[in-house]
Design a protein around this motif. Structure first.
Motif, PDB file in Angstrom:
ATOM      1  N   LEU A 204       0.835  -1.201   0.000  1.00 13.41           N
ATOM      2  CA  LEU A 204       0.000   0.000   0.000  1.00 13.41           C
ATOM      3  C   LEU A 204       0.870   1.251   0.000  1.00 13.41           C
ATOM      4  N   VAL A 205       1.909   1.258   0.834  1.00 11.14           N
ATOM      5  CA  VAL A 205       2.834   2.400   0.875  1.00 11.14           C
ATOM      6  C   VAL A 205       3.509   2.580  -0.483  1.00 11.14           C
ATOM      7  N   THR A 206       3.954   1.472  -1.087  1.00  9.48           N
ATOM      8  CA  THR A 206       4.608   1.539  -2.393  1.00  9.48           C
ATOM      9  C   THR A 206       3.669   2.119  -3.449  1.00  9.48           C
ATOM     10  N   ALA A 207       2.401   1.708  -3.408  1.00  6.73           N
ATOM     11  CA  ALA A 207       1.431   2.232  -4.379  1.00  6.73           C
ATOM     12  C   ALA A 207       1.252   3.739  -4.205  1.00  6.73           C
ATOM     13  N   LEU A 208       1.245   4.217  -2.967  1.00  6.00           N
ATOM     14  CA  LEU A 208       1.130   5.653  -2.725  1.00  6.00           C
ATOM     15  C   LEU A 208       2.368   6.395  -3.235  1.00  6.00           C
ATOM     16  N   LEU A 209       3.543   5.858  -2.945  1.00  3.19           N
ATOM     17  CA  LEU A 209       4.782   6.508  -3.379  1.00  3.19           C
ATOM     18  C   LEU A 209       4.891   6.540  -4.901  1.00  3.19           C
ATOM     19  N   GLN A 210       4.568   5.430  -5.547  1.00  9.24           N
ATOM     20  CA  GLN A 210       4.660   5.396  -7.001  1.00  9.24           C
ATOM     21  C   GLN A 210       3.625   6.326  -7.638  1.00  9.24           C
ATOM     22  N   GLY A 211       2.459   6.409  -7.031  1.00 10.85           N
ATOM     23  CA  GLY A 211       1.454   7.324  -7.559  1.00 10.85           C
ATOM     24  C   GLY A 211       1.863   8.772  -7.404  1.00 10.85           C
ATOM     25  N   ALA A 212       2.562   9.090  -6.308  1.00 12.99           N
ATOM     26  CA  ALA A 212       2.944  10.470  -6.031  1.00 12.99           C
ATOM     27  C   ALA A 212       4.222  10.885  -6.737  1.00 12.99           C
ATOM     28  N   TYR A 213       5.172   9.941  -6.873  1.00 15.13           N
ATOM     29  CA  TYR A 213       6.521  10.319  -7.317  1.00 15.13           C
ATOM     30  C   TYR A 213       7.013   9.534  -8.527  1.00 15.13           C
ATOM     31  N   ALA A 214       6.116   8.943  -9.293  1.00 12.53           N
ATOM     32  CA  ALA A 214       6.526   8.114 -10.429  1.00 12.53           C
ATOM     33  C   ALA A 214       7.360   8.886 -11.432  1.00 12.53           C
ATOM     34  N   GLU A 215       7.117  10.182 -11.544  1.00  6.88           N
ATOM     35  CA  GLU A 215       7.812  10.978 -12.554  1.00  6.88           C
ATOM     36  C   GLU A 215       8.961  11.794 -11.959  1.00  6.88           C
ATOM     37  N   GLN A 216       9.364  11.487 -10.728  1.00  2.42           N
ATOM     38  CA  GLN A 216      10.381  12.291 -10.069  1.00  2.42           C
ATOM     39  C   GLN A 216      11.647  11.505  -9.739  1.00  2.42           C
ATOM     40  N   GLY A 217      11.955  10.496 -10.522  1.00  2.00           N
ATOM     41  CA  GLY A 217      13.225   9.803 -10.373  1.00  2.00           C
ATOM     42  C   GLY A 217      13.333   8.942  -9.141  1.00  2.00           C
ATOM     43  N   LEU A 218      12.214   8.395  -8.666  1.00  2.00           N
ATOM     44  CA  LEU A 218      12.244   7.535  -7.483  1.00  2.00           C
ATOM     45  C   LEU A 218      13.173   6.349  -7.723  1.00  2.00           C
ATOM     46  N   PHE A 219      14.187   6.165  -6.864  1.00  2.00           N
ATOM     47  CA  PHE A 219      15.102   5.050  -7.055  1.00  2.00           C
ATOM     48  C   PHE A 219      15.292   4.194  -5.807  1.00  2.00           C
TER      49      PHE A 219
END
Length: 410
Positions: A204-219
């Motif tokens: 659930l946390v991962t889904a929130l992070l990917q939804g929020a920061y998918a276009e911001q270079g999350l690594f």
């Protein structure tokens, strides 16, 4: 890219005298000590039998131990069992064949295409959240089946730090529920079924992070807190019980900005290839030992519900208002590994990049993202460029004063 692996199955890179190794198939990140690093490099270069390896290592290692040959044989057996070696006649070599990367969580649950039928459930909470400038609607459901009675309360408590007063049009929608046998997480892209409670929450946390920061270079994501002062971020990784949440709550009460308590996301700045912190301002999970220490700064702490989980208890303290910055492009000034120790004087002791990496792995750094060769390289560059320290403390006022000097960006 500065990886030195000849095998396409691995990414390897020297850090100090150690070798950071990424197993591409297992999506695992690890560190080999200097002796094991030398052994790996020899086997990655050519075929060797145990005797030739012992001779080569003895020649290259100053003050080689008497049990070197036994250590090499034991290491070879371990690596062979892990599938890292191929045996060629009487010798061994690091496998050359490229292995397809696998999801490290593949045995913890099953993913289905979107539209998979969910069990019928009663809506317990419909949370409107804001993260990274995006709006989310998270439905928490209960089927009425027994089992895990406290999980919904825990998830609701964690997410309470990101509650938004209004919801944008077309929010990202997520549904999370437990049916007595397993947990379900549904998005527009996929549906997860898992019996593993921690995997359900982390997904659930991962889904929130990917939804929020998918276009911001999350690594990478890591088990850490993060606070900032004058735009300079201090990253506080640590295992449960290290005192990072107590310290974080105190610093926020003293006017520091709050970026996260349990999960922090790291992204890559496109303009200079540096690292920026993406906030995940969940409510701060505080265990009973910290309640008396923080009561003078948060008088309402006793009114927060006590949520049991994993044989522990916690109160979840939301941090709102202007304490959560909207700008993520802040200077990562230092990494501190906190440890609360009763009656200890404040000590901030520098540690090497490889020590910092081992601490991060121990505290919990994501393997899903960092198993990518490019992402591993960014993480290692960060450790080489950002100073890291072990922080020991008992007095909150004293440690806050000591940390002030670390927030000057250079």
């Amino acid at each position: 890219m500065t990886g030195i692996a000849a095998s396409e199955a691995f990414y390897a890179r020297l850090l100090d005298e150690h070798l950071v190794l990424v197993d591409q198939e297992r999506a695992e990140l690890g560190v080999l000590n200097p002796t094991a690093a030398l052994l790996w490099l020899l086997l990655d270069e050519d075929i060797h039998d145990p005797d030739s390896l012992s001779a080569a290592c003895a020649e290259l290692i100053d003050d080689a131990p008497d049990d070197l040959a036994t250590t090499i044989k034991t290491t070879l057996a371990e690596w062979l069992a892990r599938g890292w070696l191929e045996q060629i006649r009487d010798g061994y070599r690091i496998i050359r064949r490229p292995c397809p990367a696998q999801d490290p969580d593949r045995h913890r649950g099953t993913w289905f295409p979107p539209g998979k039928q969910l069990p019928e459930y009663d809506l317990v909470s419909a949370l409107t959240l804001r993260l990274g400038g995006r709006s989310f609607r998270v439905e928490l459901g209960d089927t009425g089946a027994p089992g895990h009675p406290d999980t919904l309360a825990r998830v609701r408590g964690v997410l309470s730090g990101m509650i938004a007063p209004t919801q944008d049009e077309n929010p990202i929608e997520l549904r999370w529920l437990h049916d007595g046998e397993a947990f379900w997480l549904a998005s527009k892209d996929a549906v997860l079924w898992t019996r593993d409670e921690s995997h359900a929450i982390s997904s659930l946390v991962t889904a929130l992070l990917q939804g929020a920061y998918a276009e911001q270079g999350l690594f990478a994501t890591m088990h850490a807190a993060a606070v900032s002062r004058a735009g300079a971020v201090l990253l506080l990784p640590g295992v449960s019980g290290s005192g990072k949440s107590t310290l974080t709550a105190y610093l926020v009460a003293q006017g520091w900005s709050y970026l996260g308590d349990d999960i922090v996301a790291l992204g890559r700045r496109p303009q200079d290839k540096g690292v920026e912190i993406h906030p995940f301002p969940s409510a701060i999970g505080l265990k009973p030992g910290s309640w008396p220490m923080l009561r003078p700064y948060y008088p309402a702490i006793d009114s927060l519900p006590v949520v049991p989980y994993s044989n522990r208890q916690a109160r979840f303290l939301p941090v709102g208002g202007n304490r959560v910055p909207t700008e993520t492009r802040q200077c990562l000034r230092a990494i501190l590994l906190p440890r609360y120790s009763p009656d200890a004087a404040v000590e901030i002791a520098p540690i090497s990049p490889v020590q910092a990496l081992c601490e991060l792995i121990g505290a919990g750094v994501s393997t899903r993202q960092t198993a990518h060769m490019g992402h591993a390289e960014i993480l290692l560059q960060m450790l080489e460029e950002v100073p890291a320290y072990k922080l020991t403390y008992s007095d909150l006022d004293a440690v806050a004063s000591a940390l002030e000097s670390l927030t000057t960006c250079r």
